[in-house]
Design a protein around this motif. Structure first.
Motif, mmCIF file in Angstrom:
data_model
loop_
_atom_site.group_PDB
_atom_site.id
_atom_site.type_symbol
_atom_site.label_atom_id
_atom_site.label_comp_id
_atom_site.label_asym_id
_atom_site.label_seq_id
_atom_site.Cartn_x
_atom_site.Cartn_y
_atom_site.Cartn_z
ATOM 1 N N LEU A 213 36.570 -15.755 -2.944
ATOM 2 C CA LEU A 213 37.366 -16.395 -1.307
ATOM 3 C C LEU A 213 37.545 -15.881 -0.145
ATOM 4 O O LEU A 213 37.862 -14.879 -0.724
ATOM 5 N N GLU A 214 36.762 -16.242 1.117
ATOM 6 C CA GLU A 214 36.882 -15.684 1.925
ATOM 7 C C GLU A 214 37.868 -16.265 2.838
ATOM 8 O O GLU A 214 38.635 -17.556 2.388
ATOM 9 N N VAL A 215 38.367 -15.618 3.576
ATOM 10 C CA VAL A 215 40.026 -16.506 4.558
ATOM 11 C C VAL A 215 39.289 -15.539 5.662
ATOM 12 O O VAL A 215 38.411 -13.883 6.235
ATOM 13 N N TYR A 251 31.666 -0.242 6.464
ATOM 14 C CA TYR A 251 30.822 -1.648 6.674
ATOM 15 C C TYR A 251 29.763 -3.019 6.094
ATOM 16 O O TYR A 251 29.912 -2.498 5.570
ATOM 17 N N PHE A 252 30.288 -3.336 7.236
ATOM 18 C CA PHE A 252 29.772 -4.942 7.040
ATOM 19 C C PHE A 252 29.701 -5.395 8.349
ATOM 20 O O PHE A 252 29.555 -5.128 9.405
ATOM 21 N N PRO A 253 27.615 -5.846 8.493
ATOM 22 C CA PRO A 253 27.675 -6.342 10.124
ATOM 23 C C PRO A 253 28.306 -7.229 10.398
ATOM 24 O O PRO A 253 27.713 -7.264 12.325
ATOM 25 N N ALA A 310 38.099 -12.040 5.457
ATOM 26 C CA ALA A 310 38.016 -11.193 4.855
ATOM 27 C C ALA A 310 37.516 -11.791 3.358
ATOM 28 O O ALA A 310 37.396 -12.967 3.163
ATOM 29 N N GLY A 311 36.389 -10.695 2.028
ATOM 30 C CA GLY A 311 35.940 -11.723 0.630
ATOM 31 C C GLY A 311 36.605 -11.320 -0.327
ATOM 32 O O GLY A 311 37.198 -10.092 -0.207
ATOM 33 N N LEU A 312 36.824 -11.803 -1.245
ATOM 34 C CA LEU A 312 37.750 -11.365 -2.199
ATOM 35 C C LEU A 312 36.792 -11.456 -3.794
ATOM 36 O O LEU A 312 37.440 -13.042 -3.608
HETATM 37 N N1 DAH Z 1 30.791 -10.778 2.150
HETATM 38 C C1 DAH Z 1 31.331 -9.767 1.600
HETATM 39 C C2 DAH Z 1 30.633 -9.956 -0.047
HETATM 40 O O1 DAH Z 1 30.504 -10.556 -0.856
HETATM 41 C C3 DAH Z 1 32.580 -9.171 1.741
HETATM 42 C C4 DAH Z 1 33.140 -9.010 2.568
HETATM 43 C C5 DAH Z 1 33.734 -7.850 3.469
HETATM 44 C C6 DAH Z 1 33.879 -11.082 3.506
HETATM 45 C C7 DAH Z 1 33.963 -8.415 5.108
HETATM 46 C C8 DAH Z 1 33.922 -10.772 4.811
HETATM 47 C C9 DAH Z 1 34.083 -9.463 5.476
HETATM 48 O O2 DAH Z 1 34.633 -11.640 5.426
HETATM 49 O O3 DAH Z 1 34.588 -9.433 6.078
HETATM 50 O O4 DAH Z 1 30.083 -8.423 -0.215
#
Ligand code: DAH
Length: 341
Positions: A213-215, A251-253, A310-312
């Motif tokens: 779930l992306e926020v 870190y995330f790009p 955010a992603g969960l």
């Molecule tokens: N997309 C990342 C993953 O699958 C998770 C993620 C990290 C989503 C940071 C986000 C973020 O929206 O801001 O590993």
């Protein structure tokens, strides 16, 4: 002749009493009322009798005939009745037997989990946006600030297709670009749920398919405080007011700054157990402030707009809630597991 008739009648009636079925009843009829029965013989011989004897014997013979015929039909009725009673007893339909229950379908635990998360964010004013499960290289990586050959692409073990530049999405983040491009320059408060695919070595924590779930929130003056507040509120809405959360720099790009957030492990209440590897915390997902390049790719001016994302992995929620210690249960189709939800 007269004593003969009495004898014939008595004998016949006696025999009739032992008749128990239709076949022997018919045999009895042929033997006692048929053409060659003793009684019919009496009729045949009437002509040979003396004139004065004839009417007496004739009348008596007719009486005997009627008596036997009526006994026959009585017996026949009784036999029918017993046969009927017998079949009513033997073939009785017990309508009090409870019917067979029709099995109800149910939601898959992964669906329940996803919907639980969606509901919590919906209550906070987030709208669901659907983005594709199969997407281009550009959306899956490029527009998320990972140009071709960027080493960060290795963070996602991607399933590529036979079509050049098309892959199964390894995360829901490409949906950020889709929703921004559709709504820019309007502010956004959206969640993007859906299936993700990764070429993983499957183990208790990793599967080749899972829900994410992306926020995403984009607007003016959106701060890291908004991100922290939203994620923490989400945790409380799902697990109750007492749940503790924490953020760790990461870190995330596509975000800057970036973080990972953990929920207190509910299997051990933060004491440390096998599932949380003794730390008392479980990693739920990644998050951060949307990178200026990503905002720009989505059609927003980073000088004016900011946002958080955010992603969960939503199966994690179900795992925490129901103490499920192996993610492989979700897609191995074991009814003993699935029927518990
Ligand atoms: N997309 C990342 C993953 O699958 C998770 C993620 C990290 C989503 C940071 C986000 C973020 O929206 O801001 O590993």
């Amino acid at each position: 002749m007269l004593p003969d008739l009495a004898q014939i009648e008595k004998k016949a009636l006696q025999l009739l009493e032992s008749v128990q079925d239709e076949a022997s009843l018919e045999a009895w009829r042929i033997a006692n009322l048929g053409r060659s029965s003793l009684l019919m013989l009496v009729f045949d011989q009437l002509g040979k009798l003396a004139k004065d004897e004839r009417p007496v014997v004739g009348r008596r013979a007719n009486e005997v005939k009627r008596a036997l015929e009526s006994a026959f039909s009585d017996r026949s009725n009784t036999l029918h009745e017993t046969a009927l009673q017998h079949s009513l007893q033997a073939e009785r339909l017990d309508i009090t037997l409870p019917g067979r229950a029709i099995p109800h379908g149910r939601l898959h635990p992964a669906t329940i989990s996803l919907r639980t998360a969606i509901r919590a964010f919906a209550d906070m004013g987030f709208q669901v946006y659907r983005s594709p499960e199969v997407d281009t290289d550009e959306y899956n990586f490029g527009l998320l600030n990972m140009p071709p050959d960027h080493p960060a692409r290795d963070m996602w073990d991607t399933f590529f297709t036979s079509m050049p530049n098309v892959s199964l999405r390894p995360h829901t983040s490409p949906g950020q670009i889709h929703v921004m491009r559709q709504y820019a320059p309007e502010p956004i408060r959206a969640i993007l749920p859906g299936m993700c695919y990764r070429y993983e070595q499957i183990n208790a924590r990793k599967e080749t398919q899972f829900y994410q779930l992306e926020v995403l929130a984009v607007g003016k003056n959106i701060s890291l405080g908004d991100l922290k507040g939203t994620v923490s509120d989400f945790a409380r809405r799902i697990f109750g007011q007492k749940i503790r959360t924490r953020f760790r720099a990461s870190y995330f790009p596509f975000t800057e700054p970036s973080a990972e957030y953990d929920f207190e492990c509910l299997l051990c209440n933060g004491k440390g157990c096998i599932v949380c590897a003794g730390t008392g915390w479980l990693e739920i997902g990644g998050c951060g402030m949307v990178h200026p390049i990503v905002l720009k790719n989505g059609g927003y001016d980073p000088a004016e707009f900011s946002g958080f994302a955010a992603g969960l992995g939503t199966e994690r929620i179900m795992m925490l809630k129901h103490h499920i210690d192996d993610i492989r249960y979700f897609w191995s189709n074991d009814m003993r597991f699935l029927e518990q939800f």
